[in-house]
Write a protein that holds these residues in place. Structure first.
Motif, short mmCIF file in Angstrom:
data_model
loop_
_atom_site.label_atom_id
_atom_site.label_comp_id
_atom_site.label_asym_id
_atom_site.label_seq_id
_atom_site.Cartn_x
_atom_site.Cartn_y
_atom_site.Cartn_z
N GLY A 129 0.79 -1.21 0.00
CA GLY A 129 0.00 0.00 0.00
C GLY A 129 0.82 1.26 0.00
O GLY A 129 0.25 2.34 -0.03
N VAL A 130 2.14 1.20 0.06
CA VAL A 130 2.96 2.39 0.11
C VAL A 130 3.04 3.00 -1.28
O VAL A 130 3.38 2.30 -2.24
CB VAL A 130 4.37 2.08 0.64
CG1 VAL A 130 5.23 3.33 0.63
CG2 VAL A 130 4.27 1.52 2.05
N GLY A 131 2.73 4.29 -1.43
CA GLY A 131 2.77 4.97 -2.71
C GLY A 131 3.81 6.06 -2.72
O GLY A 131 4.57 6.24 -1.78
N SER A 132 3.82 6.81 -3.83
CA SER A 132 4.81 7.88 -3.98
C SER A 132 4.46 9.09 -3.14
O SER A 132 5.31 9.92 -2.86
CB SER A 132 4.91 8.26 -5.45
OG SER A 132 3.64 8.69 -5.93
N THR A 133 3.21 9.25 -2.74
CA THR A 133 2.77 10.34 -1.89
C THR A 133 1.94 9.79 -0.74
O THR A 133 1.55 8.61 -0.74
CB THR A 133 1.93 11.36 -2.68
OG1 THR A 133 0.73 10.71 -3.13
CG2 THR A 133 2.70 11.90 -3.88
N VAL A 134 1.67 10.64 0.23
CA VAL A 134 0.85 10.21 1.37
C VAL A 134 -0.55 9.85 0.90
O VAL A 134 -1.16 8.89 1.37
CB VAL A 134 0.80 11.33 2.44
CG1 VAL A 134 0.01 10.87 3.65
CG2 VAL A 134 2.20 11.72 2.86
#
Length: 493
Positions: A129-134
């Protein structure tokens, strides 16, 4: 000579010819339909004249360097930078932008030194679930607490690293979102870290509680930031913490305070319940090693050098926080610590010290769950520090539930932490919930509303004979009382 002309850019004659050629072509099929002349001239200026004027200038090279730096920042960082404008309607000045980029660069360098993964590629945590932005980082809630369900006898505590509160006004999106979160989730205590604000630049009436108050909410706040360095400091001040108390707990406040050195290490409230039952709520922010002169870490480093202390900023923070809590625990008081520790909350140095004899505190989420827990910074990873945010509770407090909430890009780049604690273990008695009746506020500035209100009051006074009853009470208070007022003295007269 020809080489010289080539190096210095096109000549004015060439530019004028290009412009004339562009005018001739403006009626071709390539021109946009309905395009105004002013827009066309602006485009010609940007395309031909501006590059000629800035071709070999020093300012152009600095501008290109600045633009290249801006491209490395995320949208959340750019939003924060824009929120720091001294004049909200103006663009960021070159000096302001350079200072903010330096501070952000130092902050990212500190995350690297602390082992936090700053890779911005989507899915950098194994597809969890970690993306490039919050905003792109979508993770489930972790823990046992359900935010929609709150026990009537529970005190709800929340901790959050905000990564700066932004510009100080009522239209602040981040503070507006936090205000709604506090009210929607019925939060009683909130600890904020990394406020990044110089509160001394504000008026005495401009408090954090005034911006977070919703209607007639009862809310109190105490803040702490670096107050030792005052030269060339505007609204932006790295680091800083705040502690908020809401609703019924504001009626039990006994004391408030902050670190003695004025470095913004921590701040706290204490509440007193039945028979001297005292509980402390502390918010603290641990420094992370970072270069540069404007970082929270370097502020502490300069303090150490000025006072010739044999320590470093990280150990200074650990010593000050643990010694203050140990003093409270030796007096038999209970403690709730809301902290961004910038190290793992289970096996970090400070966490092991807090769990030791004389303090006996554990992080609440990991007290009710197993394992190291998920990363609480959106660029963190389980391989590095993992969970660095938490709420530590002393062993004499009864925890009902605790969870890491999902990321909320509108209020910060860390996961909020939320814990429910039984009120009888905090106050010694169950919390008394007072339901206040809803009432509309009277606006006396509008003549029509004011006159209608006064006419209704006069009518009710006449109906209930308020004037006659008031005169009767006033006569009974006279010495000696008037005979017509009744009572024993009146009857005797």
């Amino acid at each position: 000579m020809a080489d010289r002309q080539h190096l210095s850019g096109p000549s004015p004659d060439d530019v004028s010819l290009s412009l004339r050629g562009n005018r001739v072509c403006s009626t071709s099929k390539q021109s946009k339909r309905g395009r105004k002349g002013s827009a066309r001239r602006a485009q010609q200026f940007r395309s031909y004249i501006l590059p000629t004027m800035q071709g070999n200038s020093r300012n152009n090279r600095r501008s290109q360097q600045r633009n290249s730096k801006q491209e490395t920042f995320s949208s959340e960082t750019m939003k924060f930078m824009l929120a720091q404008r001294r004049n909200y309607r103006d663009d960021l000045s070159s000096r302001e932008l350079d200072e903010l980029m330096e501070a952000e660069g130092d902050r990212n360098a500190g995350r690297v030194d602390q082992g936090v993964d700053v890779d911005t590629k989507p899915g950098g945590d194994g597809g969890k679930g970690v993306g490039s932005t919050v905003k792109d980082t979508v993770v489930p809630i972790y823990g046992t607490l359900v935010v929609e369900e709150k026990d009537i006898d529970a005190v709800r505590v929340m901790s959050l690293n905000m990564n700066g509160i932004g510009r100080w006004n009522e239209n602040n999106i981040k503070l507006s979102r936090l205000k709604n979160v506090l009210r929607s989730y019925a939060v009683d205590v909130c600890g904020l870290q990394e406020t990044n604000y110089n509160f001394r630049s504000l008026k005495s009436s401009q408090t954090l509680s005034s911006l977070l108050r919703h209607g007639d909410d009862r809310i109190q706040s105490v803040v702490s930031h670096n107050t030792r360095e005052t030269e060339n400091i505007g609204a932006f001040q790295p680091g800083g913490v705040a502690t908020l108390l809401r609703d019924e707990l504001t009626g039990f406040i006994k004391d408030r305070g902050k670190d003695d050195e004025g470095l913004g290490l921590f701040c706290y409230y204490s509440v007193e319940g039945n028979d001297g039952h005292i509980t402390y709520f502390m918010s603290a922010y641990a420094p992370c090693k970072a270069p540069g002169i404007r970082t929270y870490y370097q502020h502490l480093q300069r303090f150490i050098q000025e006072n010739r202390l044999a320590t470093n900023p990280i150990d200074l923070f650990r010593d000050r926080v643990s010694s203050r809590i140990k003093r409270w625990r030796s007096q038999g008081h209970r403690v709730v610590l809301m902290m961004d520790s910038n190290e793992n909350v289970t096996d970090g140095v400070l966490s092991r010290r807090l769990a030791g004899e004389g303090i006996r505190m554990r992080e609440a989420v990991h007290k009710l769950t197993e394992g190291r827990g998920p990363p609480t910074h959106f660029r963190g990873s389980e391989k590095s520090n993992g969970a660095i945010d938490g709420i530590w509770v002393s062993d004499d407090l009864e925890v009902v539930g605790a969870s890491y909430l999902p990321f909320d890009h509108e209020i910060g780049d860390h996961r909020p932490v939320m814990v429910d604690i039984l009120s009888r273990s905090i106050l010694g008695v169950p919390k008394k919930t007072i339901v206040r009746p809803n009432a509309r506020k009277l606006s006396s500035r509008v003549p029509r509303i004011r006159n209608n209100y006064l006419s209704v009051v006069r009518e009710k006074f006449k109906m209930h004979q308020v004037d006659k009853k008031t005169a009767f009470i006033g006569g009974a208070c006279l010495l000696p009382p008037h005979p017509r007022c009744g009572g024993r003295n009146g009857e005797a007269g």
